[in-house]
Design a protein around this motif. Sequence first.
Motif, PDB file in Angstrom:
ATOM      1  N   ALA A 157      40.729  30.986  43.325  1.00 35.93           N
ATOM      2  CA  ALA A 157      39.947  31.572  42.276  1.00 35.93           C
ATOM      3  C   ALA A 157      39.533  32.823  43.056  1.00 35.93           C
ATOM      4  O   ALA A 157      39.019  32.897  44.092  1.00 35.93           O
ATOM      5  N   PHE A 158      39.577  33.981  42.247  1.00 40.25           N
ATOM      6  CA  PHE A 158      38.749  35.182  42.764  1.00 40.25           C
ATOM      7  C   PHE A 158      38.228  36.154  41.648  1.00 40.25           C
ATOM      8  O   PHE A 158      38.923  36.745  41.220  1.00 40.25           O
ATOM      9  N   GLU A 159      36.877  36.113  41.659  1.00 34.40           N
ATOM     10  CA  GLU A 159      36.212  36.947  40.796  1.00 34.40           C
ATOM     11  C   GLU A 159      36.910  36.879  39.422  1.00 34.40           C
ATOM     12  O   GLU A 159      37.371  37.764  38.536  1.00 34.40           O
ATOM     13  N   GLY A 160      37.184  35.523  38.840  1.00 30.67           N
ATOM     14  CA  GLY A 160      37.712  35.185  37.759  1.00 30.67           C
ATOM     15  C   GLY A 160      39.304  35.226  37.371  1.00 30.67           C
ATOM     16  O   GLY A 160      39.719  34.829  36.337  1.00 30.67           O
ATOM     17  N   MET A 161      39.921  35.714  38.516  1.00 27.07           N
ATOM     18  CA  MET A 161      41.258  35.407  38.647  1.00 27.07           C
ATOM     19  C   MET A 161      41.839  34.227  39.288  1.00 27.07           C
ATOM     20  O   MET A 161      41.248  33.661  40.121  1.00 27.07           O
ATOM     21  N   LEU A 162      42.781  33.582  38.485  1.00 23.70           N
ATOM     22  CA  LEU A 162      43.244  32.152  38.917  1.00 23.70           C
ATOM     23  C   LEU A 162      44.660  32.435  39.156  1.00 23.70           C
ATOM     24  O   LEU A 162      45.432  33.006  38.918  1.00 23.70           O
ATOM     25  N   SER A 163      45.061  31.399  40.301  1.00 21.62           N
ATOM     26  CA  SER A 163      46.491  31.428  41.016  1.00 21.62           C
ATOM     27  C   SER A 163      46.717  30.196  41.918  1.00 21.62           C
ATOM     28  O   SER A 163      45.862  29.762  42.584  1.00 21.62           O
ATOM     29  N   ARG A 164      48.018  29.689  41.849  1.00 25.02           N
ATOM     30  CA  ARG A 164      48.441  28.910  42.886  1.00 25.02           C
ATOM     31  C   ARG A 164      49.254  29.791  43.527  1.00 25.02           C
ATOM     32  O   ARG A 164      49.991  28.988  44.642  1.00 25.02           O
ATOM     33  N   SER A 165      49.804  30.896  43.561  1.00 28.33           N
ATOM     34  CA  SER A 165      50.914  31.459  44.181  1.00 28.33           C
ATOM     35  C   SER A 165      50.235  32.027  45.605  1.00 28.33           C
ATOM     36  O   SER A 165      49.126  32.609  45.655  1.00 28.33           O
ATOM     37  N   THR A 166      51.229  32.005  46.808  1.00 26.91           N
ATOM     38  CA  THR A 166      50.747  31.903  48.143  1.00 26.91           C
ATOM     39  C   THR A 166      50.703  33.734  48.094  1.00 26.91           C
ATOM     40  O   THR A 166      49.879  34.274  48.712  1.00 26.91           O
TER      41      THR A 166
END
Length: 465
Positions: free
Chosen positions: A141-150
């Motif tokens: 998570a970064f400032e409201g952005m979500l990801s599982r992608s490397t």
Amino acid sequence: MTPTEHRHLLVVDDDPDLLRLLAMRLQANGYRVSPVGTAEAALARLAVERVDLVLSDVRLPDRDGLALFEEVRRLYPALPVILLTAHGTIPDAIDATSRGVAGYLTKPYDSQDLLDNVERALHLAAPAGDTGSGTTTEAYAFEGMLSRSTRMHALFDETRLVAASDASVLIRGESGTGKEVLAHAIHAASPRASAPFVAVNCGAIPEALLESELFGHVRGAFTGAVTNRRGLFQAAHGGTLFLDEIGDMPLTLQVKLLRVLQERAVRPVGSTRSEPIDVRIVSATHRDLDSELTAGRFREDLYYRINVVNLNLPTLSERREDIPLLAEHFLREQAARYGKPLRGFAPGALEALVTASWPGNIRQLQNVVEQTCALATTPLIPLALVKRALRATPPAALSYAEAKQRFERGYLVQLLKLTEGRVADAARLAQRNRTEFYRLIQRHGLDPALFRGPASPRESADDGA
């Protein structure tokens, strides 16, 4: 909990009896197992589940195990793969391990040998700090952005560093990939976070009005200017100004924008005095600005002013492991909006989302989820609703620049696959000099190392020359 209980293995074999036997043997030793019968089924499962290791037969009905390994390595570089075969030879094993396969066993194999290979591969692949407790982070998570992608994780790390500085940033990416969301994240993580974030789409405002929108105007500057008006630069003073689709800005206005960036002052339309401004510029475009420079449609001096740091957002199809995560996030938002007790997607529905083409990227995914939530009458979103929403969402029409960029990236990927990441050979096939070819692959965020196994000293030296 034993060290193996949280480990999730994907087992691939087209022989149902052997697949069942192998799954039972691994489950008896504490592993969680997902059995599938084809390479395509394995890739579909990987797109929706977190897996710690792939164990695959070499002979599969739709492609061989080595081809599956190459695809897994391209999509999930850190995921270990062990191959099993009844037709193994020593040269096959050497070839497989030289490409990066974590293990290679010939049937019939000893059960303990199999378990030793699995545990060794899992141990070598475990990230730093993973003690086997099963608490490794699955989503970033970064400032409201979500990801599982490397790939997105690397982008988040780069963005954190950029945000701490005051450098101008150019964000590249197709329509719908989240360029404005990333721009807002840069602002929120920066020392300017408490000041305004102001966004403007340079392609959505008529040329005659854009100058006044950006720089403001004084009373009487033109017909209809009955009062003084502050521009967006003044409104963003102390904060961040996001210039979306800057590639669509007319040349005449590019000259004036360059002057503002050089002088750090704006002169409202019709005024004789300049006003000092303190604004950080973040720009974005879906256009290929290098081509725009060559065609004379974008000023080179402005390009270097806005492109101090370059961030590339991947398409949704390039980060499919994020689709379940994003779909569930959007579903929770819409459930709250509509006041419905929605819990998630039926398995078939989620798989349909993962395998869709998504020409409209995240924006299109959000639209599809909203449609399904609005029509849902059960806690789990069924497959039929997802299919209906996908059919109802028209494919996003690509601009010429977007189509060209997509083709170019696909062409470069194919060349790097064909040459196993050898840039000199790929450049020769493309009939381009190596320096130009390097610029091309860097522009598209491609890493040649992901397309090859361990490089020979000569190959590394050649590519680094």
